[in-house]
Design an enzyme around this catalytic site. Structure first.
Site, PDB file in Angstrom:
ATOM      1  N   LYS A  86     -14.766  -1.832  -0.543  1.00 52.31           N
ATOM      2  CA  LYS A  86     -14.197  -0.749  -1.376  1.00 52.31           C
ATOM      3  C   LYS A  86     -13.022  -1.260  -2.196  1.00 52.31           C
ATOM      4  O   LYS A  86     -12.925  -1.005  -3.390  1.00 52.31           O
ATOM      5  CB  LYS A  86     -13.732   0.401  -0.484  1.00 52.31           C
ATOM      6  CG  LYS A  86     -12.954   1.455  -1.251  1.00 52.31           C
ATOM      7  CD  LYS A  86     -12.248   2.427  -0.354  1.00 52.31           C
ATOM      8  CE  LYS A  86     -10.865   2.026   0.077  1.00 52.31           C
ATOM      9  NZ  LYS A  86      -9.766   2.284  -0.862  1.00 52.31           N
ATOM     10  N   ASN A  87     -12.117  -2.020  -1.554  1.00 52.14           N
ATOM     11  CA  ASN A  87     -10.916  -2.453  -2.260  1.00 52.14           C
ATOM     12  C   ASN A  87     -11.210  -3.480  -3.343  1.00 52.14           C
ATOM     13  O   ASN A  87     -10.396  -3.698  -4.228  1.00 52.14           O
ATOM     14  CB  ASN A  87      -9.879  -2.995  -1.272  1.00 52.14           C
ATOM     15  CG  ASN A  87      -9.153  -1.878  -0.541  1.00 52.14           C
ATOM     16  OD1 ASN A  87      -9.404  -0.695  -0.803  1.00 52.14           O
ATOM     17  ND2 ASN A  87      -8.277  -2.244   0.379  1.00 52.14           N
ATOM     18  N   CYS A 103       2.133   9.572  -1.230  1.00 56.26           N
ATOM     19  CA  CYS A 103       0.988   9.263  -0.385  1.00 56.26           C
ATOM     20  C   CYS A 103       1.469   9.226   1.053  1.00 56.26           C
ATOM     21  O   CYS A 103       2.596   8.836   1.322  1.00 56.26           O
ATOM     22  CB  CYS A 103       0.409   7.918  -0.789  1.00 56.26           C
ATOM     23  SG  CYS A 103      -0.859   7.342   0.315  1.00 56.26           S
ATOM     24  N   ARG A 146       4.734   4.535  -2.203  1.00 54.34           N
ATOM     25  CA  ARG A 146       3.793   3.836  -3.079  1.00 54.34           C
ATOM     26  C   ARG A 146       4.125   3.942  -4.569  1.00 54.34           C
ATOM     27  O   ARG A 146       3.363   4.482  -5.371  1.00 54.34           O
ATOM     28  CB  ARG A 146       2.364   4.314  -2.805  1.00 54.34           C
ATOM     29  CG  ARG A 146       1.957   4.072  -1.383  1.00 54.34           C
ATOM     30  CD  ARG A 146       0.514   4.321  -1.150  1.00 54.34           C
ATOM     31  NE  ARG A 146      -0.306   3.192  -1.533  1.00 54.34           N
ATOM     32  CZ  ARG A 146      -1.607   3.124  -1.247  1.00 54.34           C
ATOM     33  NH1 ARG A 146      -2.208   4.092  -0.619  1.00 54.34           N
ATOM     34  NH2 ARG A 146      -2.301   2.068  -1.607  1.00 54.34           N
ATOM     35  N   ASP A 173      -4.300  -2.830   6.560  1.00 56.64           N
ATOM     36  CA  ASP A 173      -5.415  -1.890   6.679  1.00 56.64           C
ATOM     37  C   ASP A 173      -6.144  -2.007   8.018  1.00 56.64           C
ATOM     38  O   ASP A 173      -6.967  -1.158   8.344  1.00 56.64           O
ATOM     39  CB  ASP A 173      -6.410  -2.081   5.514  1.00 56.64           C
ATOM     40  CG  ASP A 173      -5.887  -1.460   4.224  1.00 56.64           C
ATOM     41  OD1 ASP A 173      -4.886  -0.723   4.275  1.00 56.64           O
ATOM     42  OD2 ASP A 173      -6.481  -1.709   3.160  1.00 56.64           O
ATOM     43  N   VAL A 197       4.332  -3.854   5.501  1.00 57.46           N
ATOM     44  CA  VAL A 197       3.818  -3.609   4.146  1.00 57.46           C
ATOM     45  C   VAL A 197       4.145  -2.191   3.668  1.00 57.46           C
ATOM     46  O   VAL A 197       4.638  -1.999   2.557  1.00 57.46           O
ATOM     47  CB  VAL A 197       2.295  -3.868   4.072  1.00 57.46           C
ATOM     48  CG1 VAL A 197       1.770  -3.619   2.653  1.00 57.46           C
ATOM     49  CG2 VAL A 197       1.967  -5.293   4.518  1.00 57.46           C
ATOM     50  N   ARG A 213     -14.000   8.589   2.078  1.00 56.37           N
ATOM     51  CA  ARG A 213     -13.424   7.832   0.950  1.00 56.37           C
ATOM     52  C   ARG A 213     -13.650   6.342   1.111  1.00 56.37           C
ATOM     53  O   ARG A 213     -13.844   5.619   0.137  1.00 56.37           O
ATOM     54  CB  ARG A 213     -11.907   8.091   0.860  1.00 56.37           C
ATOM     55  CG  ARG A 213     -11.548   9.433   0.278  1.00 56.37           C
ATOM     56  CD  ARG A 213     -10.048   9.487   0.039  1.00 56.37           C
ATOM     57  NE  ARG A 213      -9.621   8.383  -0.807  1.00 56.37           N
ATOM     58  CZ  ARG A 213      -8.383   7.935  -0.910  1.00 56.37           C
ATOM     59  NH1 ARG A 213      -7.426   8.506  -0.230  1.00 56.37           N
ATOM     60  NH2 ARG A 213      -8.097   6.926  -1.704  1.00 56.37           N
TER      61      ARG A 213
HETATM   62  C1  UD1 Z   1      -3.956  -2.110  -1.782  1.00 57.34           C
HETATM   63  C2  UD1 Z   1      -5.164  -1.568  -1.062  1.00 57.34           C
HETATM   64  C3  UD1 Z   1      -4.757  -0.806   0.186  1.00 57.34           C
HETATM   65  C4  UD1 Z   1      -3.858  -1.687   1.065  1.00 57.34           C
HETATM   66  C5  UD1 Z   1      -2.696  -2.245   0.271  1.00 57.34           C
HETATM   67  C6  UD1 Z   1      -1.864  -3.258   1.059  1.00 57.34           C
HETATM   68  C7  UD1 Z   1      -6.761  -1.163  -2.855  1.00 57.34           C
HETATM   69  C8  UD1 Z   1      -7.494  -0.159  -3.660  1.00 57.34           C
HETATM   70  N1  UD1 Z   1      -5.881  -0.670  -1.968  1.00 57.34           N
HETATM   71  O1  UD1 Z   1      -3.168  -1.003  -2.213  1.00 57.34           O
HETATM   72  O2  UD1 Z   1      -5.937  -0.445   0.909  1.00 57.34           O
HETATM   73  O3  UD1 Z   1      -3.351  -0.887   2.129  1.00 57.34           O
HETATM   74  O4  UD1 Z   1      -3.196  -2.941  -0.897  1.00 57.34           O
HETATM   75  O5  UD1 Z   1      -2.653  -4.303   1.534  1.00 57.34           O
HETATM   76  O6  UD1 Z   1      -6.958  -2.344  -2.993  1.00 57.34           O
HETATM   77  N2  UD1 Z   1       4.848  -1.584  -4.114  1.00 57.34           N
HETATM   78  C9  UD1 Z   1       6.011  -1.257  -4.802  1.00 57.34           C
HETATM   79  N3  UD1 Z   1       5.926  -1.170  -6.156  1.00 57.34           N
HETATM   80  C10 UD1 Z   1       4.773  -1.372  -6.841  1.00 57.34           C
HETATM   81  C11 UD1 Z   1       3.601  -1.709  -6.131  1.00 57.34           C
HETATM   82  C12 UD1 Z   1       3.682  -1.802  -4.753  1.00 57.34           C
HETATM   83  O7  UD1 Z   1       7.069  -1.082  -4.205  1.00 57.34           O
HETATM   84  O8  UD1 Z   1       4.772  -1.296  -8.068  1.00 57.34           O
HETATM   85  C13 UD1 Z   1       4.902  -1.697  -2.625  1.00 57.34           C
HETATM   86  C14 UD1 Z   1       4.053  -0.596  -1.964  1.00 57.34           C
HETATM   87  O9  UD1 Z   1       4.755   0.604  -1.844  1.00 57.34           O
HETATM   88  C15 UD1 Z   1       3.737  -1.248  -0.629  1.00 57.34           C
HETATM   89  C16 UD1 Z   1       3.605  -2.733  -0.993  1.00 57.34           C
HETATM   90  O10 UD1 Z   1       4.287  -2.894  -2.239  1.00 57.34           O
HETATM   91  O11 UD1 Z   1       4.816  -1.064   0.247  1.00 57.34           O
HETATM   92  C17 UD1 Z   1       2.182  -3.204  -1.129  1.00 57.34           C
HETATM   93  O12 UD1 Z   1       1.484  -2.392  -2.036  1.00 57.34           O
HETATM   94  P1  UD1 Z   1       0.242  -2.918  -2.869  1.00 57.34           P
HETATM   95  O13 UD1 Z   1      -0.122  -4.286  -2.447  1.00 57.34           O
HETATM   96  O14 UD1 Z   1       0.522  -2.680  -4.315  1.00 57.34           O
HETATM   97  O15 UD1 Z   1      -0.891  -1.899  -2.399  1.00 57.34           O
HETATM   98  P2  UD1 Z   1      -2.030  -1.257  -3.287  1.00 57.34           P
HETATM   99  O16 UD1 Z   1      -2.489  -2.220  -4.306  1.00 57.34           O
HETATM  100  O17 UD1 Z   1      -1.590   0.110  -3.732  1.00 57.34           O
END
Ligand code: UD1
Length: 447
Positions: free
Chosen positions: A50-51, A146, A151, A336, A358, A428
């Site tokens: 999915k990811n 979320c 996030r 995850d 994370v 989902r």
């Molecule tokens: C992706 C995965 C999700 C997984 C997560 C972490 C998909 C669709 N989803 O989510 O299943 O749980 O990686 O492995 O691939 N952050 C910030 N600012 C930003 C972006 C991120 O502070 O602009 C922080 C987030 O709040 C979090 C951390 O960075 O604490 C990691 O987030 P990120 O790797 O971006 O997760 P996603 O890509 O949203």
């Protein structure tokens, strides 16, 4: 009309109707009921991640024409992404029985992601990079909060600004536009997967050399890079974590097979482990989940890895031991799989400590495990688990995709019946994972 099952076509919005065609029940269920099901045994196949597929679907917007994806899971998030691509003007045909998706992006007429779609799936933000690169604009509804943390998308936005994108909040929309994207040295304070993917996609059509320093290099990002290269993008990855992109004039449509879901694989291994059973996953890629497999071994489970790292077999120990770990970006322990692993540790001998690094609020499942008899205390971002002899089935609530899976895993080992609400989270993230578990001997009813 976009989703084809047998010779019938359905619109993506007809998800409710579709469920009865594809899953093991007739109406949308309110509960997943799991009976104690010890000693799960057997072999199951996996489906695409999915990811990986969500971002790959978004990336198809970069090229004009028809692309074909194989190994696409039929999950609610994928159907949401189909709806989003259609909203933008793409023509999409999804053949869930074949796990094939065709996307024609010739007639994209809109660059706007409405709140109705953004609220259901935050990964919608991943169309921003491709839309900016091909059309110079993207209007996205502001993503809400979320349950697993705040996030934010500040890393995405800060670096888009460095690439010359102007950003403006207008009511419930974030409006981004750039007459021409500029190459830049982009630095991520944290290796965010979504930010890496969004910036990478934008840079493929940006003149000059863009570097993303401290990039995420999860297997799903590597799958995206493989797809983008097949589309004609020029991308190199430098140790330890820099992605360099030399922009090209245009990209071409592509045919691609999505990588196998390492999170589905991990969940199935844990289901066998917690029930004292054994399982073979011929499609699992061991290198995508090394730290996780090592932790299973440390618990005492026997793990056998196939030739070239393809295929994983687990034979569960009857006396699992406590282990401790911290979640971390790849190649660390994936956040995850934190909740599903915690389910198994509730019944392991001794004290385990899980340090969630994370997400800041990813322990909502702890309360539910406690209702089942688990002994867990939380201190800040650490959960301390003291293994108990038994868990007991009761009513519990899933609060996100991975906690739904964790509760099903716990329910397999718990005495009696575990009734899990929040079934939409399960829908989902997984394509009929309940059927795979039932094939192994799990007693699961959706009602
Ligand atoms: C992706 C995965 C999700 C997984 C997560 C972490 C998909 C669709 N989803 O989510 O299943 O749980 O990686 O492995 O691939 N952050 C910030 N600012 C930003 C972006 C991120 O502070 O602009 C922080 C987030 O709040 C979090 C951390 O960075 O604490 C990691 O987030 P990120 O790797 O971006 O997760 P996603 O890509 O949203």
């Amino acid at each position: 009309m976009s989703i084809v099952i047998g010779n019938k076509q359905f619109a993506a919005q007809e998800w409710q109707t579709l469920q009865s065609h594809f899953f093991s029940h007739d109406v949308d269920p309110e509960f997943i009921c799991v009976e104690q099901s010890l000693d799960l045994q057997g072999e199951v196949s996996l489906v695409g991640a999915k990811n990986a597929v969500l971002v790959i679907m978004a990336s198809l917007l970069l090229a004009e024409g028809k692309s074909v994806l194989h190994n696409v899971p039929f999950s609610a998030d994928v159907v949401q992404m189909v709806a989003l691509l259609e909203e933008l003007g793409a023509q999409v045909m999804f053949y869930p029985e074949l796990n094939v998706l065709e996307v024609d992006t010739t007639n994209i007429g809109s660059c706007q992601v409405p709140p109705s779609i953004m609220k259901k799936m935050r990964a919608s933000v991943l169309v921003m990079g491709p839309l900016l690169a091909r059309f110079g604009k993207a209007d996205i509804a502001l993503p809400g909060g979320c349950l697993i943390g705040a996030r934010p998308i500040d890393f995405h936005l800060k670096n888009f600004a460095k690439m010359g994108v102007s950003l403006e909040v207008d009511g419930e929309f974030l409006r981004a536009h750039a007459a021409q994207l500029k190459c830049a040295n982009l630095i991520l304070e944290y290796p965010s997967i979504g930010a890496t993917e969004n910036l990478l996609m934008a840079a493929t059509l940006t003149q000059g050399k863009t570097r993303i320093v401290n990039a995420a290099l999860e297997p799903e990002v590597i799958d995206l890079i493989a797809l983008l290269r097949s589309m004609g993008a020029r991308i190199t990855v430098h140790a330890p974590a820099t992605i360099e992109i030399e922009g090209v004039e245009q990209l071409r449509p592509v045919e691609h097979t999505v990588m196998m879901d390492r999170l589905e694989a991990g969940s199935l291994l844990l289901a066998a482990a917690i029930t004292g059973g054994s399982i073979r996953l011929p499609h699992a890629v061991a290198t995508d989940m090394e730290v996780f497999l090592l932790k299973l071994q440390e618990m005492g489970h026997e793990i056998e890895i196939g030739v070239n790292g393809r295929g994983v077999t687990l034979c569960a120990t009857k006396q699992p031991q406590a282990v401790s770990f911290a979640t971390a970006p790849y190649p660390g322990f994936p956040t995850d799989l934190q909740a599903p692993m915690m389910a198994a540790l509730c019944l392991a001998q001794g004290k385990s400590v899980i340090h969630e690094t994370v997400f800041e609020n990813r322990f909502l499942h702890v309360r539910e495990f406690q209702k089942m008899g688990a002994q867990i205390s939380i201190e800040g971002d650490r959960a301390k688990i003291t293994g108990v002899e038994e868990l007991y089935g009761t009513s519990v609530i899933a609060t996100d995709i991975r906690s739904s899976c964790a509760l099903v895993i716990a329910g397999l080992a718990a005495k009696g019946t575990t009734a899990i609400t929040g079934v939409h989270h399960w829908r989902r993230g997984y394509q009929a994972l309940e059927k795979k578990l039932m094939h192994l001997g799990a007693k699961i009813v959706m009602n």
